[in-house]
Design a protein around this motif. Structure first.
Motif, PDB file in Angstrom:
ATOM      1  N   PHE A 274      -2.071  -9.758   5.922  1.00  0.00           N
ATOM      2  CA  PHE A 274      -1.052 -10.045   4.912  1.00  0.00           C
ATOM      3  C   PHE A 274       0.294  -9.367   5.174  1.00  0.00           C
ATOM      4  CE2 PHE A 274      -5.275  -9.801   2.803  1.00  0.00           C
ATOM      5  CZ  PHE A 274      -5.433 -11.161   2.534  1.00  0.00           C
ATOM      6  N   GLY A 275       0.358  -8.527   6.186  1.00  0.00           N
ATOM      7  CA  GLY A 275       1.606  -7.825   6.477  1.00  0.00           C
ATOM      8  C   GLY A 275       1.899  -6.684   5.526  1.00  0.00           C
ATOM      9  N   ILE A 276       0.883  -6.255   4.797  1.00  0.00           N
ATOM     10  CA  ILE A 276       1.028  -5.131   3.865  1.00  0.00           C
ATOM     11  C   ILE A 276      -0.298  -4.384   3.808  1.00  0.00           C
ATOM     12  CG2 ILE A 276       0.391  -6.579   1.882  1.00  0.00           C
ATOM     13  CD1 ILE A 276       2.252  -4.875   0.159  1.00  0.00           C
ATOM     14  N   SER A 277      -0.253  -3.059   3.759  1.00  0.00           N
ATOM     15  CA  SER A 277      -1.493  -2.283   3.761  1.00  0.00           C
ATOM     16  C   SER A 277      -2.171  -2.321   2.387  1.00  0.00           C
ATOM     17  CB  SER A 277      -1.224  -0.826   4.152  1.00  0.00           C
ATOM     18  OG  SER A 277      -0.560  -0.143   3.101  1.00  0.00           O
ATOM     19  N   PHE A 278      -3.464  -2.022   2.387  1.00  0.00           N
ATOM     20  CA  PHE A 278      -4.234  -1.990   1.144  1.00  0.00           C
ATOM     21  C   PHE A 278      -3.690  -0.924   0.189  1.00  0.00           C
ATOM     22  CE2 PHE A 278      -8.126  -0.414  -1.144  1.00  0.00           C
ATOM     23  CZ  PHE A 278      -8.296  -1.523  -1.956  1.00  0.00           C
ATOM     24  N   GLN A 279      -3.300   0.222   0.737  1.00  0.00           N
ATOM     25  CA  GLN A 279      -2.751   1.290  -0.098  1.00  0.00           C
ATOM     26  C   GLN A 279      -1.427   0.891  -0.741  1.00  0.00           C
ATOM     27  OE1 GLN A 279      -3.407   4.625   2.810  1.00  0.00           O
ATOM     28  NE2 GLN A 279      -3.763   5.813   0.959  1.00  0.00           N
ATOM     29  N   GLN A 280      -0.626   0.103  -0.027  1.00  0.00           N
ATOM     30  CA  GLN A 280       0.634  -0.374  -0.608  1.00  0.00           C
ATOM     31  C   GLN A 280       0.365  -1.316  -1.780  1.00  0.00           C
ATOM     32  OE1 GLN A 280       2.374  -1.697   3.223  1.00  0.00           O
ATOM     33  NE2 GLN A 280       4.201  -0.547   2.627  1.00  0.00           N
ATOM     34  N   ILE A 281      -0.658  -2.167  -1.615  1.00  0.00           N
ATOM     35  CA  ILE A 281      -1.031  -3.071  -2.722  1.00  0.00           C
ATOM     36  C   ILE A 281      -1.468  -2.260  -3.938  1.00  0.00           C
ATOM     37  CG2 ILE A 281      -2.702  -4.820  -3.471  1.00  0.00           C
ATOM     38  CD1 ILE A 281      -2.730  -5.845  -0.563  1.00  0.00           C
ATOM     39  N   LEU A 282      -2.322  -1.260  -3.686  1.00  0.00           N
ATOM     40  CA  LEU A 282      -2.756  -0.381  -4.772  1.00  0.00           C
ATOM     41  C   LEU A 282      -1.561   0.353  -5.385  1.00  0.00           C
ATOM     42  CD1 LEU A 282      -6.011   1.228  -3.292  1.00  0.00           C
ATOM     43  CD2 LEU A 282      -5.856  -0.538  -5.046  1.00  0.00           C
ATOM     44  N   GLY A 283      -0.605   0.708  -4.533  1.00  0.00           N
ATOM     45  CA  GLY A 283       0.599   1.390  -5.011  1.00  0.00           C
ATOM     46  C   GLY A 283       1.366   0.549  -6.014  1.00  0.00           C
TER      47      GLY A 283
END
Length: 394
Positions: A274-283
């Motif tokens: 997705f071009g974005i990390s899992f932690q960024q999504i959680l952020g």
């Protein structure tokens, strides 16, 4: 502006607790307001006064000296294992837990710790409007650990109602044990560790008083501390606590290996897909909570990611991430997030607490497992509440 955000934060925390309350009509607001005021006074004294500075420097100095003592034993066994200039996390942060565990055992053996826990618990019970058992349990959890504390009250577990059992477990999850405080102080500022330890004691009762209000019958307001059936010798006790401390260090180390590797793998998969990390999504998901805690909007996503990491893994992983990103945060945000991280409120703690109770009373252990998610919800609100209180002071 920060006071307005703090007021909104307090209202949101209390509102979220009120939504899941099992007996809204029985909520006692007077002790809740009193405990919030006490939290603010204690946070102000610890963070904004000369007395608080001296006190925290004294506590930090004690733990620094204890870590030095622990280092002599670690160096004897593992000296030369690491390359010069390197600082292995297991050796320098986790292994000192062994020595701290021994000290706790000695104070337990000499009956100093039980006396202190009972005394502070009795004082707390005068303020929080709850029973002596609940108050003792909160203090004992902070001193001897979230699973070990249930051994000391196992005589009463079978007679406890579900409401009282929830409060005991919530207290255990909202605090941290003294054996790992030294480890925390190597990762975040000691003043935030000490402040969180103190105000979380009251925060646990505040949230429990809203989510889980009840009255304790005076005839049931008793405290029976379980004594050892067979008195150990002093050196038997030392040997046992050394092994217990080493088990804690190894277990935390194993969990860190698994969780850090898992998080790294998930982040990489999400980044590729997705071009974005899992932690960024959680952020992004947790950023609104960070904002009501007083974190500036520009820092909310990164702060939210650290908060979420603590929830889904544990506080050690989150503290490691915070240390890596410390330069990206303002000092005030660092303080707010640091206080949020000092608790056992994460998914793994549900299993630890439920397992500890089940080993002593299978029926009550099953009860704890059933309200496990509600337990984590309440303990997480305690962390948010403590962070909001600190945001008013900083």
């Amino acid at each position: 502006m920060k006071y307005l955000i703090a007021i909104v934060g307090l209202l949101v925390v209390f509102g979220l607790a009120y939504l899941v309350s099992n007996n809204k009509k029985n909520i006692k607001f007077k002790p809740i307001i009193m405990m919030v005021i006490i939290q603010m006074i204690l946070a102000f004294l610890l963070l904004n006064t000369t007395l608080g500075l001296v006190l925290i420097q004294g506590i930090a100095g004690v733990f620094t000296k204890l870590l030095e003592y622990a280092g002599s034993g670690i160096s004897f066994v593992f000296g030369g294992l690491a390359n010069e200039g390197e600082s292995p996390f297991f050796i320098n942060v986790l292994l000192p837990i062994v020595f701290i565990s021994v000290l706790i055992g000695i104070f337990q053996y000499l009956k100093i710790l039980p006396f202190v826990m009972k005394g502070i618990g009795l004082l707390l019970s005068k303020v929080n409007g709850m029973g002596k058992l609940e108050s003792y349990n909160a203090v004992a959890s902070a001193m001897i650990g979230q699973s070990e504390v249930f051994i000391t009250v196992k005589k009463q577990l079978g007679q406890l109602s579900e409401q009282r059992l929830y409060t005991l477990c919530a207290s255990a999850m909202s605090t941290v044990s003294m054996s790992i405080v030294g480890a925390y102080m190597t990762m975040i500022e000691p003043r935030y560790v000490v402040t969180a330890l103190v105000i979380n004691l009251f925060g646990g009762f505040i949230i429990a008083s809203i989510i889980n209000p009840y009255d304790v019958d005076p005839s049931e307001d008793i405290l029976e501390i379980q004594e050892e059936e067979e008195k150990q010798s002093f050196f038997e006790m030392i040997g046992e606590y050394i092994l217990d401390g080493f088990k804690v260090a190894v277990i935390v180390g194993a969990m860190l290996i698994g969780f850090v590797a898992l998080m790294e793998g998930i982040n990489n998969v999400f980044d590729l897909a997705f071009g974005i990390s899992f932690q960024q999504i959680l952020g992004y998901i947790f950023s609104p909570i960070a904002v009501i805690m007083g974190v500036p909007l520009a820092e909310a996503v990164q702060a939210g990611g650290i908060m979420a990491t603590k929830l889904v893994t544990n506080e050690f992983v989150a503290m490691m991430d915070l240390a890596k990103m410390a330069e990206d945060f303002s000092p005030r945000t660092l303080g707010i997030i640091s206080v949020f991280l000092v608790s056992f409120a994460n998914f793994s703690s549900i299993g630890i607490v439920a397992g500890a109770v089940k080993s002593l009373n299978e029926q009550k252990g099953n009860v704890v497992a059933r309200f496990g998610l509600k337990l984590l919800y309440g303990a997480s609100l305690v962390s948010v509440l403590s962070a909001v209180i600190v945001s008013i002071i900083l």
